[in-house]
Motif scaffolding. Structure first.
Motif: not given
Length: 353
Positions: A59-73
Motif C-alpha cells: 500500500s503506497m501510504v506505507l512507502h510514499y506517505a500519501q496521507e492527510t488528516f484533520e482534527g475537530l471536536k
C-alpha cells in the motif's frame, strides 16, 4: 450519501472517570470508511465496528506517505450535539490532498461523514467540563505499488475519541523550547498541509524539548532560522504592547481554524492583530524587558494554551510571571463558551446535529 451501517456485536465499556480521559487513549465502537478509485470516485460509504484495517504490504501510504488528516471536536450541551466549523476542516483537507496529489474529499461528503458518525456514537460524548469528543478524519493511499506516482485508490476514514485536556498542565501556562537545530517546514514544501510527514519530521524537536523539561517546541523558519513559525501542535500568538502578533500564512505554517477564529474575535474586540514575521531575538528581548505581555498557542486539541516560559539557546525567559494573562483567559472563555454552546455564537460557527 447512502451509508451502510454494521453494528458492533459487542460494545465497549465507556471510560468511567471523565476527569482523567487524557487525549487519544479511548476510541468509540464504530468508525466511518469510504473508498475512492479512478473508475468509481468516492463510493462504498460505511459505518462499521472500530478495528484493524486490512492492508496490502505494498500500500503506497506505507512507502510514499500519501496521507492527510484533520482534527475537530463535538460537544454536548444538554440534548444538543455541537460541532465547531467542520466545513473549514473539509476545505483544509482538500488543500492538503491537492498538495499531495491525492483524491480530494468533497465538503458535503466530509461533513456528512463526520455528522453521521458522531450522531451514531453520541453516547460516547463526555459531559464533564473541559471534555469533548475528538474527531479524526483521515485519508490515505491504498494502491499496492512500489513505483513513485500518485495512487489510484484511497480510503477516507473517521474515528472518534472522548478526550480531556491535551496538555497535562490543562489551561495553565506551558514551557516552550525554541528549536534552533532542526526545521519543521519551508515555503514550497508541505508546511501548510496537515499531513503525517510534517509531524514525523517534528517529533525529534518535541523529544529534545521534553528531554530538556519543556512541554512543546517552538519552530523557527527554515531559511533564516530566526523567524517564529508555530508550536509543534499549535499556532502561536504574542501580545506585544497591547497588539497581537502572529506569524503569517506563507506556505510553511498550518492555517489553523482556531487561529482564524481567534483573529476574528480579537479584531472584533478592537485589538490590532498583525500577521507578521517575528524575529526570535526580538521576542526574547521583549520578554526580558516586559514588552511581551502574554503569549499563547491556538489549536483544536488544546484550544488556547498560555505560554509561561521560552528557552532559546539556553536563555530562559518567563512571560507574565508564569501566569495566564487577561487576554488569553478571556479568549479561552469566549471561544470555549461558543464551542460548548454556553455563549452566543455571533459568527454562525457552531453546527447543531
Amino acid at each position: 450519501m447512502n451509508i451502510k451501517i454494521t453494528k458492533a456485536e459487542t460494545l465497549k465499556a465507556k471510560p468511567a472517570d471523565e476527569e482523567n480521559l487524557g487525549f487519544g487513549k479511548y476510541y468509540t465502537d464504530h468508525m466511518f470508511m469510504m473508498d475512492w478509485s479512478v473508475d468509481e470516485g468516492w463510493h462504498n460509504a460505511q459505518i462499521i465496528p472500530y478495528g484493524p484495517i486490512p492492508m496490502d504490504p505494498a500500500s503506497m501510504v506505507l512507502h510514499y506517505a500519501q496521507e492527510t488528516f484533520e482534527g475537530l471536536k463535538a460537544y454536548r450541551n444538554g440534548d444538543d450535539i455541537l460541532i465547531f466549523r467542520p466545513e473549514m476542516n473539509a476545505l483544509r483537507m482538500q488543500k492538503s490532498n491537492e498538495r499531495l496529489c491525492m483524491a480530494e474529499v468533497p465538503e458535503e461528503i466530509f461533513v456528512e461523514a463526520v455528522e453521521e458518525l458522531v450522531r451514531y456514537e453520541k453516547d460516547w460524548i463526555p459531559t464533564s467540563e473541559g471534555t469533548s469528543l475528538y474527531i479524526r478524519p483521515f485519508c490515505f493511499a491504498t494502491e499496492a505499488a512500489v513505483g513513485v506516482h500518485p495512487a489510484t485508490s484511497y480510503k477516507f476514514m473517521v474515528i472518534l475519541s472522548p478526550v480531556g485536556q491535551y496538555y497535562p498542565e490543562g489551561v495553565n501556562p506551558v514551557k516552550i523550547f525554541v528549536e534552533d537545530e532542526y526545521v519543521r517546514a519551508v515555503v514550497g514544501g508541505t508546511g501548510f498541509a496537515k499531513c503525517g510527514g510534517n509531524y514525523a519530521a517534528s517529533i525529534i524537536g518535541q523529544v529534545k524539548a521534553q528531554d530538556a523539561g519543556y512541554t512543546q517546541v517552538l519552530w523557527l523558519d527554515g531559511v533564516h532560522r530566526k523567524y517564529v513559525e508555530e508550536v509543534g501542535t499549535m499556532n502561536v500568538m504574542f501580545v506585544v504592547d497591547g497588539e497581537i502578533l502572529t506569524p503569517p500564512l506563507e506556505g510553511s505554517v498550518l492555517p489553523g481554524i482556531t487561529r482564524d477564529s481567534c483573529i476574528r474575535i480579537l479584531r472584533d474586540w478592537g485589538y490590532t492583530v498583525k500577521e507578521t514575521h517575528i524575529d526570535i531575538n526580538d521576542l526574547m528581548e521583549w520578554t526580558k524587558t516586559g514588552k511581551l505581555q502574554e503569549a499563547f498557542g491556538t489549536g483544536t486539541a488544546a484550544v488556547i494554551s498560555p505560554i509561561g516560559e521560552l528557552n532559546y539557546k539556553g536563555n530562559e525567559q518567563i512571560i507574565n510571571n508564569f501566569k495566564t494573562g487577561p487576554i488569553t483567559h478571556k479568549l479561552y472563555e469566549t471561544l470555549t463558551g461558543i464551542q460548548w454552546g454556553n455563549l452566543e455564537d455571533p459568527y454562525g460557527w457552531v453546527r447543531k446535529i
